[in-house]
Design an enzyme around this catalytic site. Structure first.
Site, mmCIF file in Angstrom:
data_model
loop_
_atom_site.group_PDB
_atom_site.id
_atom_site.type_symbol
_atom_site.label_atom_id
_atom_site.label_comp_id
_atom_site.label_asym_id
_atom_site.label_seq_id
_atom_site.Cartn_x
_atom_site.Cartn_y
_atom_site.Cartn_z
ATOM 1 N N SER A 133 0.830 -1.206 0.000
ATOM 2 C CA SER A 133 0.000 0.000 0.000
ATOM 3 C C SER A 133 0.864 1.255 0.000
ATOM 4 C CB SER A 133 -0.914 0.006 1.229
ATOM 5 O OG SER A 133 -0.141 -0.079 2.407
ATOM 6 N N ASN A 144 -1.729 -2.188 13.502
ATOM 7 C CA ASN A 144 -3.171 -1.899 13.503
ATOM 8 C C ASN A 144 -3.508 -0.616 14.278
ATOM 9 O OD1 ASN A 144 -3.283 -4.256 12.139
ATOM 10 N ND2 ASN A 144 -4.291 -5.453 13.744
ATOM 11 N N THR A 168 -38.885 28.429 -8.104
ATOM 12 C CA THR A 168 -39.172 27.091 -7.581
ATOM 13 C C THR A 168 -39.568 26.285 -8.809
ATOM 14 O OG1 THR A 168 -41.506 27.563 -7.182
ATOM 15 C CG2 THR A 168 -40.023 27.974 -5.344
ATOM 16 N N HIS A 169 -39.171 25.051 -8.845
ATOM 17 C CA HIS A 169 -39.380 24.202 -10.029
ATOM 18 C C HIS A 169 -38.708 24.811 -11.267
ATOM 19 C CE1 HIS A 169 -42.678 22.272 -7.684
ATOM 20 N NE2 HIS A 169 -42.885 23.512 -7.294
ATOM 21 N N SER A 177 -14.289 26.689 -27.748
ATOM 22 C CA SER A 177 -14.569 25.468 -28.492
ATOM 23 C C SER A 177 -13.582 25.391 -29.647
ATOM 24 C CB SER A 177 -16.007 25.529 -29.022
ATOM 25 O OG SER A 177 -16.119 24.754 -30.199
ATOM 26 N N LYS A 188 -17.750 30.416 -28.965
ATOM 27 C CA LYS A 188 -18.113 29.776 -27.697
ATOM 28 C C LYS A 188 -17.259 30.213 -26.518
ATOM 29 C CE LYS A 188 -20.856 27.024 -26.827
ATOM 30 N NZ LYS A 188 -20.950 25.597 -27.119
ATOM 31 N N ASN A 204 -17.301 28.525 -22.773
ATOM 32 C CA ASN A 204 -17.977 27.464 -22.016
ATOM 33 C C ASN A 204 -17.614 27.486 -20.526
ATOM 34 O OD1 ASN A 204 -19.179 26.471 -24.372
ATOM 35 N ND2 ASN A 204 -17.370 25.257 -24.868
ATOM 36 N N GLU A 222 -18.819 22.984 -14.845
ATOM 37 C CA GLU A 222 -19.288 21.652 -15.268
ATOM 38 C C GLU A 222 -18.467 20.547 -14.610
ATOM 39 O OE1 GLU A 222 -20.852 21.899 -19.712
ATOM 40 O OE2 GLU A 222 -18.994 22.998 -19.454
ATOM 41 N N TYR A 227 -9.510 -5.805 13.108
ATOM 42 C CA TYR A 227 -8.900 -5.338 11.862
ATOM 43 C C TYR A 227 -8.962 -6.431 10.809
ATOM 44 C CZ TYR A 227 -5.352 -3.800 8.514
ATOM 45 O OH TYR A 227 -4.697 -3.423 7.361
ATOM 46 N N GLN A 287 -7.184 -1.657 4.566
ATOM 47 C CA GLN A 287 -6.086 -0.949 3.895
ATOM 48 C C GLN A 287 -6.622 -0.130 2.709
ATOM 49 O OE1 GLN A 287 -1.951 -2.506 3.578
ATOM 50 N NE2 GLN A 287 -2.568 -2.946 1.464
ATOM 51 N N LYS A 310 -7.717 4.333 2.651
ATOM 52 C CA LYS A 310 -7.037 5.630 2.515
ATOM 53 C C LYS A 310 -7.258 6.291 1.173
ATOM 54 C CE LYS A 310 -4.046 3.632 5.634
ATOM 55 N NZ LYS A 310 -4.610 2.321 5.237
#
Ligand code: ARG
Length: 468
Positions: free
Chosen positions: A28, A115, A160-161, A282, A288, A290, A295, A322, A327, A330
């Site tokens: 690891s 451990n 709203t909506h 673009s 463009k 963007n 995003e 354990y 392991q 992380k």
């Protein structure tokens, strides 16, 4: 079976070394070398404690401490040689310490196990990560606060909506994100407070027969005290899950703001212009611009949710205490920290620099009969009409306005009185978007005065509005 030597740190009962592929799946170090600082801090605290209780001599403890400092210096200067045969950070540090100082290094692992070592290191790392994220989150809040202050009176449509609902102030809308981030900070702070008990001394799972002082090591490492159950100490990864949960929720919040930035920057809205620094072009369409950063933050929130899930699934079937499955704990945490830090930096940069188009926001705020609720409220307040009835009367007024293709404020008094005879010309005082927002004065509402009051409180809590 490979013909390598058996492992020097745990291979006493083995006659052969591991298969190459076993070494590969077992190692690891590529991931947990990030725990080096914490591992060495833990070892130094452990050695000092072993000396205090008489398990190490003063000379041994001193040579161990300076050797550990040297190992850390080598790691920090990139001169440490990493090897999958040494599996993880704990074995690397110990093996290098032995090369540097010889025999006393072999006494360091008295009364501990990897451990409790890894649980301690990891908690120290997550604790520091909570602190670092708090700084980034606060910087983001300050960026939002500065813009909210600029726009305490700027009117925008509230949705709203995603339908125009009621006019609100842009400052109020931005303050909503500060509240969300405040709760995120609270979640990291809670996680930090809960994790701050030291597992060191739990050893493999049952504790140790040596007369160690767990309170001493806990204190040396800045914990509030030792954990209370040795089995729990080495099997608990709640702290990592809480961190990932807090990070995932934060990422969801950033994604929602990203979504708004993307929508607002789109031409049909035109509410904001993103600066060149946070836009991309673009390769085919020269015109463009963007909102890629927004995003990408929106997309990365998906990964953040997955990172929480990946560890939750690792943990859910594990018997105490354990298991090596742990392991795998992380990498999701490290990745979540890196991703969230990057997203926060990008969002802070965007919020600092985006340009609000107040005229466009104002124009749209007046659309969609956004002050219809104000009309209904006037009927209740001034004419004593029950709200349900007022709602119905207002609906009729909206129908007429729709038919005439005009705003509610542009209707003739006669049209309105046709809906209900109790309406007087005083109604026009409440139909403008300015009057609508200004009237929402109760605590936490959108009126500029309320927004400014909240900004003043937040400025006190967050410090200067500038991140400079
Ligand atoms: N590298 C291990 C981990 O991260 C350290 C603990 C190993 N313990 C063990 N019993 N093999 O979990």
């Amino acid at each position: 079976m490979a013909k390598d030597r058996s492992n020097s740190q745990w291979g006493g009962r083995f006659s052969g070394g591991p298969a190459v592929i076993m070494m590969e799946i077992n190692a690891s170090i590529d991931v947990d070398k990030r725990l080096a600082t914490q591992d060495i801090a833990g070892s130094k605290a452990h050695a000092t404690m072993l000396e205090t209780v008489g398990i190490l001599s003063a000379d041994e403890a001193a040579v161990i401490a300076s050797g550990l400092d040297q190992v850390l210096a080598e790691i920090n200067t990139d001169t440490m040689i990493w090897s999958p045969a040494l599996e993880d950070i704990h074995m690397h540090v110990e093996a290098r310490l032995f090369e540097l100082i010889g025999e006393p290094a072999k006494r360091l692992h008295t009364a501990r196990s990897r451990n409790d070592q890894v649980a301690t290191d990891f908690k120290l790392w997550v604790r520091a990560a909570c602190d670092e994220l708090d700084v980034s989150l606060r910087a983001f809040q300050r960026a939002l606060l500065a813009r909210a202050e600029d726009h305490a009176e700027t009117i925008m449509p509230g949705f709203t909506h995603l339908q125009i609902a009621q006019p609100v102030t842009l400052g109020h809308h931005l303050l909503a994100y500060i509240e969300m981030i405040e709760r995120d900070r609270g979640r990291f702070a809670d996680a930090r407070a809960r994790l701050n008990q030291c597992p060191l001394g739990a050893a493999a799972l049952a504790g140790t027969g040596f007369p160690i002082d767990r309170h001493m090591t806990a204190k040396a490492l800045g914990f509030n005290g030792p954990t209370h159950n040795s089995i729990d100490s080495v099997s608990d990864r709640d702290f990592a899950l809480e961190f990932l949960g807090a990070a995932a929720i934060t990422a969801v919040h950033l994604s929602r703001l990203s979504e708004e930035i993307i929508i607002w920057a789109s031409q049909p809205y035109g509410f904001i212009t993103l600066p060149d620094a946070f836009s991309t072009g673009s390769s085919i369409m020269p015109q463009k611009r963007n909102p890629d950063a927004a995003e990408l933050v929106r997309a990365k929130s998906g990964k953040m949710l997955g990172l929480f899930q990946s560890l939750a699934v690792v943990m859910k079937g594990l018997p105490l205490a354990y298991s090596k499955d742990m392991q795998e704990d992380k990498s999701p945490v490290f990745e979540a920290f890196d991703t969230l830090s990057l997203c926060l930096a990008a969002m802070t940069g965007m919020v600092d620099t985006l340009v609000f188009n107040a005229d466009a926001m104002r124009r749209v705020a007046a659309m969609g009969y956004s002050t219809a609720t104000d009309l209904a409220d006037w009927l209740v307040r001034v004419a004593g009409v029950p709200f349900r009835e007022a709602h119905h009367i207002t609906g009729q007024a909206v129908k007429i306005a729709e038919h005439k293709n005009c705003d509610l404020a542009a209707l003739d008094l006669a049209d309105l009185q046709g809906c209900d005879a109790r309406i007087t010309k005083a109604i026009f005082d409440v139909l403008s978007i300015d009057a609508s927002v200004a009237s929402r004065l109760s605590y936490g509402c959108t009126a500029p005065d309320q927004v400014r009051a909240r900004i003043a409180t937040l400025r006190g809590a967050l410090g200067s509005t500038s991140n400079a």
